[in-house]
Design an enzyme around this catalytic site. Sequence first.
Site, mmCIF file in Angstrom:
data_model
loop_
_atom_site.group_PDB
_atom_site.id
_atom_site.type_symbol
_atom_site.label_atom_id
_atom_site.label_comp_id
_atom_site.label_asym_id
_atom_site.label_seq_id
_atom_site.Cartn_x
_atom_site.Cartn_y
_atom_site.Cartn_z
ATOM 1 N N GLU A 127 -16.736 10.493 23.687
ATOM 2 C CA GLU A 127 -15.426 11.038 23.311
ATOM 3 C C GLU A 127 -15.266 11.272 21.796
ATOM 4 O OE1 GLU A 127 -11.971 10.301 25.603
ATOM 5 O OE2 GLU A 127 -13.461 11.643 26.478
ATOM 6 N N HIS A 140 -13.031 -3.488 3.769
ATOM 7 C CA HIS A 140 -11.587 -3.730 3.825
ATOM 8 C C HIS A 140 -10.979 -3.248 5.153
ATOM 9 C CE1 HIS A 140 -7.472 -3.737 1.622
ATOM 10 N NE2 HIS A 140 -7.290 -3.696 2.928
ATOM 11 N N GLU A 165 0.826 -1.220 0.000
ATOM 12 C CA GLU A 165 0.000 0.000 0.000
ATOM 13 C C GLU A 165 0.856 1.265 0.000
ATOM 14 O OE1 GLU A 165 -2.958 -0.355 -0.720
ATOM 15 O OE2 GLU A 165 -3.710 -2.230 0.132
ATOM 16 N N HIS A 201 -2.604 1.659 8.539
ATOM 17 C CA HIS A 201 -3.742 0.936 7.959
ATOM 18 C C HIS A 201 -3.932 -0.392 8.664
ATOM 19 C CE1 HIS A 201 -6.322 -1.167 5.174
ATOM 20 N NE2 HIS A 201 -5.373 -2.025 4.857
ATOM 21 N N HIS A 250 -7.260 -3.704 9.450
ATOM 22 C CA HIS A 250 -8.580 -4.243 9.120
ATOM 23 C C HIS A 250 -9.436 -4.278 10.380
ATOM 24 C CE1 HIS A 250 -6.251 -6.448 5.672
ATOM 25 N NE2 HIS A 250 -6.331 -5.152 5.471
HETATM 26 O O1 2HA Z 1 -1.672 -6.774 2.776
HETATM 27 O O2 2HA Z 1 -3.660 -4.762 4.345
HETATM 28 O O3 2HA Z 1 -4.393 -3.610 2.107
HETATM 29 C C1 2HA Z 1 -1.720 -5.662 3.504
HETATM 30 C C2 2HA Z 1 -3.007 -5.000 3.373
HETATM 31 C C3 2HA Z 1 -3.451 -4.606 2.033
HETATM 32 ZN ZN ZN Z 2 -5.564 -3.910 4.005
#
Ligand code: 2HA
Ligand code: ZN
Length: 284
Positions: A182, A223, A129, A152, A154
Amino acid sequence: MNVTLTNKTNETDRPAGWNIPFIREMAEITQHMWKNGWDERNGGNVSYLLEEEEVAQYIDIHQVIRTIKPAFAVHELAGKYFIVTASGKYFKNVLADPESNLGLLRVSQDGQELEVLWGLKSGANPTSELPTHFMSHIERLKIDPNHRVVMHNHATNVLAMTFIHELDEAKFTKTLWQMCTECVVVFPDGVGIIPWMIPGSNEIGRETAEKMKKYHAVIWPQHGIFGTGTTIDEAFGLIETIEKAAQVYMLVAGHEIKQRITDEQLTTLAEAFGVTPRPGIIGT
Ligand code: 2HA
Ligand code: ZN
């Protein structure tokens, strides 16, 4: 009599990089995310912009191990240093072996190459990413020169919520604000949402970065989430707070709501904490 004591916590038993504060911070935060269940398998990625002086304290910045050609040129970040997670690696494993699972990069002066200064052992590559990370850094730095971190993962309930809640940014933000007192204080700018897209591409990077002009956090439907901040703690704390709100939403959704945080209370809260909620959300 001489007794040899073995001390398992001895510095020499620590993995390479453990003495370097920003590497340790990356190793610890990725472990936290994995333990939260937000980074199954190789899910998630983090990039952390560093000052040359803090890097040079621990790493020889004149010793380039190898260079990598990124998917696009990043003139705006020329000469900048980043510690990033590696592509295809598991957050679960960073703590035990930062050198294989993280990489310290400098963007070359012409913006065309990435110079590996530490880590990415055995030919590992930076996160898939990277386009989203770099493009988001560029946009956040325009707004806040103290910006440092793009993160990032999930986050489970954020992801779940994208199945059952409208993906309208204002409506999604308002629901999150209403879940925990909050929330409006922690993310008064709300959350950006892009359409579902193929991950890892320059296109998703551009869409996300466009949202980063207005938001600290951007949701990728079905995602996960991107959070940003001036420190690792701030980016993590932002995601944690949004995820908590999403978790409460997932717990109460489908139940009869007997009371909620009212618009008036949201306004009073914002005033009490001196934040300005994004206009067009409260009172609509
Ligand atoms: O593989 O989270 O978005 C890593 C990730 C791709
Ligand atoms: Zn991801």
